[in-house]
Design an enzyme around this catalytic site. Structure first.
Site, PDB file in Angstrom:
ATOM      1  N   ASP A 245      16.062 -19.947 -41.563  1.00 14.78           N
ATOM      2  CA  ASP A 245      15.942 -18.497 -41.438  1.00 14.78           C
ATOM      3  C   ASP A 245      16.637 -17.808 -42.614  1.00 14.78           C
ATOM      4  O   ASP A 245      17.465 -18.414 -43.319  1.00 14.78           O
ATOM      5  CB  ASP A 245      16.606 -18.096 -40.104  1.00 14.78           C
ATOM      6  CG  ASP A 245      16.125 -16.756 -39.568  1.00 14.78           C
ATOM      7  OD1 ASP A 245      15.427 -16.034 -40.288  1.00 14.78           O
ATOM      8  OD2 ASP A 245      16.480 -16.436 -38.414  1.00 14.78           O
TER       9      ASP A 245
ATOM     10  N   ASP B 100       8.815 -11.644 -35.581  1.00 15.05           N
ATOM     11  CA  ASP B 100       9.590 -11.628 -34.345  1.00 15.05           C
ATOM     12  C   ASP B 100       8.826 -10.941 -33.226  1.00 15.05           C
ATOM     13  O   ASP B 100       9.303 -10.880 -32.096  1.00 15.05           O
ATOM     14  CB  ASP B 100      10.924 -10.896 -34.568  1.00 15.05           C
ATOM     15  CG  ASP B 100      11.938 -11.806 -35.234  1.00 15.05           C
ATOM     16  OD1 ASP B 100      11.736 -13.038 -35.212  1.00 15.05           O
ATOM     17  OD2 ASP B 100      12.927 -11.300 -35.783  1.00 15.05           O
TER      18      ASP B 100
END
Ligand code: DGJ
Length: 729
Positions: free
Chosen positions: A478, A548
């Site tokens: 990430d 997301d």
């Protein structure tokens, strides 16, 4: 031969199966763009060059040099000697002058495609592609520029890049290095397509007319970004999925970029793409070479859909290297939206057990397992296990999960450092910063200065040490903030402008190390959702987390935009909780499953807490993933209807390459009453074949399904989806 030089016409032609890209040489030294489009049978330099038309007359070069420079469609335009449009190259000498004139010196045609040092790039064998190098020189400043074109004949794609070498005995400062310029007549009334958005709204399709002046997109965030994607397409007016001309330009890079269409006084449109010049300067010492990242160009005269399928084929065969490319990925369950930071070994094991009983195959432990991280305000850089949460340690947890019958995956954010971390207390100078200025925080974190080898090594070893310590099958890498306060003590004053690019090279180097040391690892890139979803990252990881946002309508838009240039096999897609955590919207579990099926497929919810009727659907959804994986990952993608455009209904298809089956996904996003059944005209089938709708005895001729349409009853309720699988008889 895909790459040809015609001596008489002084023309280079790059021919793929269906397209031709042609360049002519003006005045024996200036390569200019002649043509890009449907395949031509013969070179036609003189004719297309329009050298007889003022102000393009090369014989007047001395007298009318500036008007020539300002109108000629130079293949690689440079700043400072009369081209007043946006150029690709600005070079400053030690004396402070900016002016560069590149002349063709020689050229070379080779089989295959050389790699680009330190950079991701498409690849192909000697049978699959050919490369043309145009070697250009500016003897005044001692610069050599190699314009490199590679031609993927069967796939209909052409790549471009440039290599700049300092042949002088003084440093040169590169202030702008773009990778591509293509200049065409704007008589088709081009429109520009970009993929733009924000966090949780990545890669939404935007289409606008191309008008006089400059229009474009870019990122100066140090990553390709949520906001704009390094892709643009020029399409002729009226182009849709199936007809019309589309020119795609996609940048194989994960950092700052710009992409632009500029219409000039003569109604020519110049498309440029490359590293964003803002904040960029590269000191090129004598003998050194700077390699620009590559641009992938695709032309389609069969609409946007054909362009998309060409990108999908190219990336599947010539960019993604992972051994997982064609393999089924383990169906994962990620605990992020299930628990956020609030989890323990016990909780994860409970999720794993329930997941296993549903047919899920891997547990991914997301953010919060290290240091003392119980929210997003600490511990990045402290990559040691928090045993208060992970009681018994990581190996114990992994072994337990494995014993349940699941693989284990883990989350890292290796590029970051929290102000509240042991690492920062020991090495405050490891954060990217400008001396004397407190660096800006974002999500309460700083970015590690990966341009320094010791920092890079620390970050790499932190990840590798954990991977060596337990049976870890998957990593989610990430990156949750943008770069600011650009400064590094590792770079001299006149090299600070190299930081952005060196940072990207460092990320590439670390990921290359990772996939080399752990060849069986499944790597998924991620950046606060999909802020680094780009072809550069695809070279290292076969899948990237799309966004997301798992809300159904938002996801439909994100996945439609992403599929404009990426195969479904690389799109990280999960079934999320309902109400959705980003929009609060409620959607049926079945629909969430159908939408996630158009990607790598997984779950991101607390499977121990969802309603029983939802949980009961999981085994069948997992079975669908296994059943359709090969088709979805390797088939031809067709967009039938776009909710993003029509606001009601979404529909896409994946057709097997041999046309033996098709999977159609329909989503009635917003129901409207009192209409007849929906007529859906399928695409890409064999019109002469008969197709049976699986699970029924209904058999339809391919041409009826394609031209007459399949009649789909209207759903009752919003966000209802239908999966239709037709198999050739
Ligand atoms: C952003 C990612 O996109 C999420 O899936 C999650 O991993 C968080 N970061 C964790 O901080």
């Amino acid at each position: 031969m895909p790459v040809l030089y015609n001596e008489k016409e002084k023309v280079f032609a790059l021919n793929t199966k269906n397209t031709t890209y042609m360049m002519g040489i003006a005045d024996d030294k200036y390569p200019g763009h002649l043509y890009y489009g449907k395949k031509l049978s013969a070179p036609c330099g003189e004719y297309l060059m329009r050298t007889g038309e003022s102000p393009l007359v090369p014989s007047k070069l001395k007298r009318e040099m500036v008007s020539f420079m300002d109108s000629f469609p130079m293949e690689y335009p440079a700043f400072g000697i009369g081209d007043f449009r946006d150029t690709c190259l600005t070079v400053r000498t030690e004396a402070g002058h900016r002016g560069c004139e590149l002349h063709l010196d020689s050229w070379k045609i080779t089989k295959g495609k050389p790699g680009l040092t330190g950079l991701p790039a498409t690849f192909g064998t000697e049978e699959e592609c050919q490369t043309l190098d145009l070697i250009m020189k500016d003897p005044v400043i001692g610069l050599k520029a190699t314009l490199r074109y590679s031609c993927f004949e069967d796939v209909d794609a052409i790549t471009r890049t440039v290599l700049l070498e300092n042949e002088s005995d003084r440093p040169l400062y590169l202030e702008k290095v773009l990778s591509t310029s293509v200049e065409m007549d704007n008589d088709r009334g081009f429109e520009l397509i970009t993929l733009s958005g924000s966090w949780a709204r990545e890669r939404n399709i935007i289409r606008r007319p191309v008008v006089r002046g400059k229009q474009g997109i870019g990122s100066v965030r140090g990553e390709s970004s949520h906001q704009d994607h390094p892709f643009i397409a020029l399409v002729s007016k009226g182009t849709d999925q199936d007809k019309g001309e589309a020119y795609g330009f996609h940048f194989v890079y994960s950092g700052n970029f710009m992409a632009q269409a500029e219409v000039n006084q003569f109604d020519m449109v110049r498309v440029t793409m490359g590293i964003h010049p803002e904040g960029f300067t590269w000191k090129l010492n004598p003998g050194e070479t700077f390699t620009a990242p590559e641009v992938v160009m695709v032309y389609s005269d069969e609409g946007i859909g054909k362009m998309s399928r060409t990108y999908h084929d190219l990336y599947r065969s010539h960019l993604i290297r992972s051994p997982y490319l064609h393999k089924e990925r383990p169906i994962l369950i990620n605990n992020w939206e299930a628990t956020y930071f609030n989890f323990t070994t016990e909780k994860l094991i409970a999720i794993a057990k329930e997941a296993k009983s549903c047919g899920i195959e891997m547990l991914v432990m997301d953010d919060g397992w290290f240091g003392h991280r119980n929210s997003d305000n600490s511990s990045l850089g402290d990559w040691f296990v928090n045993e208060e949460k992970i009681q018994g340690g990581l190996k114990y947890l992994v072994d337990q999960v494995n014993a349940i019958g699941l693989k284990f995956g883990i989350w890292f954010e290796p590029e970051m450092i929290s102000p509240d971390s042991e690492l920062f207390r020991a090495h405050p100078d490891w954060a990217i910063q400008i001396p004397g200025r407190e660096p800006a925080q974002c999500r309460e974190q700083y970015v590690l200065d990966l341009t320094r080898k010791e920092v890079r090594d620390y970050a790499y070893e932190s990840v590798a040490k954990i991977l060596r310590s337990a049976n870890i099958a998957y990593v989610k890498w990430d990156m949750n903030r943008q770069l600011t306060d650009i400064g590094s003590p590792g770079l001299a004053a006149d090299c600070q402008g190299e930081l952005y690019h060196r940072y990207v090279l460092a990320v590439y180097e670390m990921q290359e190390r990772l996939v080399t040391e752990f060849p069986d690892l499944l790597l998924e890139n991620c950046s606060g959702g999909g802020a680094r979803f780009d072809p550069g990252m695809l070279y290292y990881s076969p899948q990237i987390w799309c966004s997301d946002d798992m809300d159904v309508p938002e996801r439909l838009a994100i996945q439609e935009g992403t599929a404009l240039c990426y195969p479904l096999s690389c799109m990280g897609a999960h079934v999320g909780a309902s109400p959705n955590h980003t929009t609060g919207r409620v959607a049926p579990f079945e629909t969430r499953g159908h939408v996630a099926l158009a990607g790598t497929f997984g779950y991101e919810l607390d499977v121990t807490k969802i309603p029983q009727e939802d949980r009961d659907m999981i085994p069948a959804q997992c079975a669908d993933y296994h059943k359709y994986h090969g088709l979805i990952a390797d088939g031809d993608y067709y967009r039938v209807d776009s909710y993003y455009e029509n606001h009601y209904f979404d529909c896409w298809e994946v057709v097997a390459k041999d046309k033996s089956e098709v999977l159609v996904t329909c989503v009635e996003v917003w129901n409207r009453p009192n209409f007849k059944s929906r007529k859906i005209c399928f695409k890409g089938l064999d019109p002469k074949a008969m197709y049976r709708l699986e699970g029924t005895d209904q058999v339809y001729p391919g041409d009826l399904l394609m031209y007459g349409g399949y009649l789909l009853p209207r759903a009752f309720g919003d966000l209802k989806s239908t999966l239709l699988h037709f198999v050739r008889e």
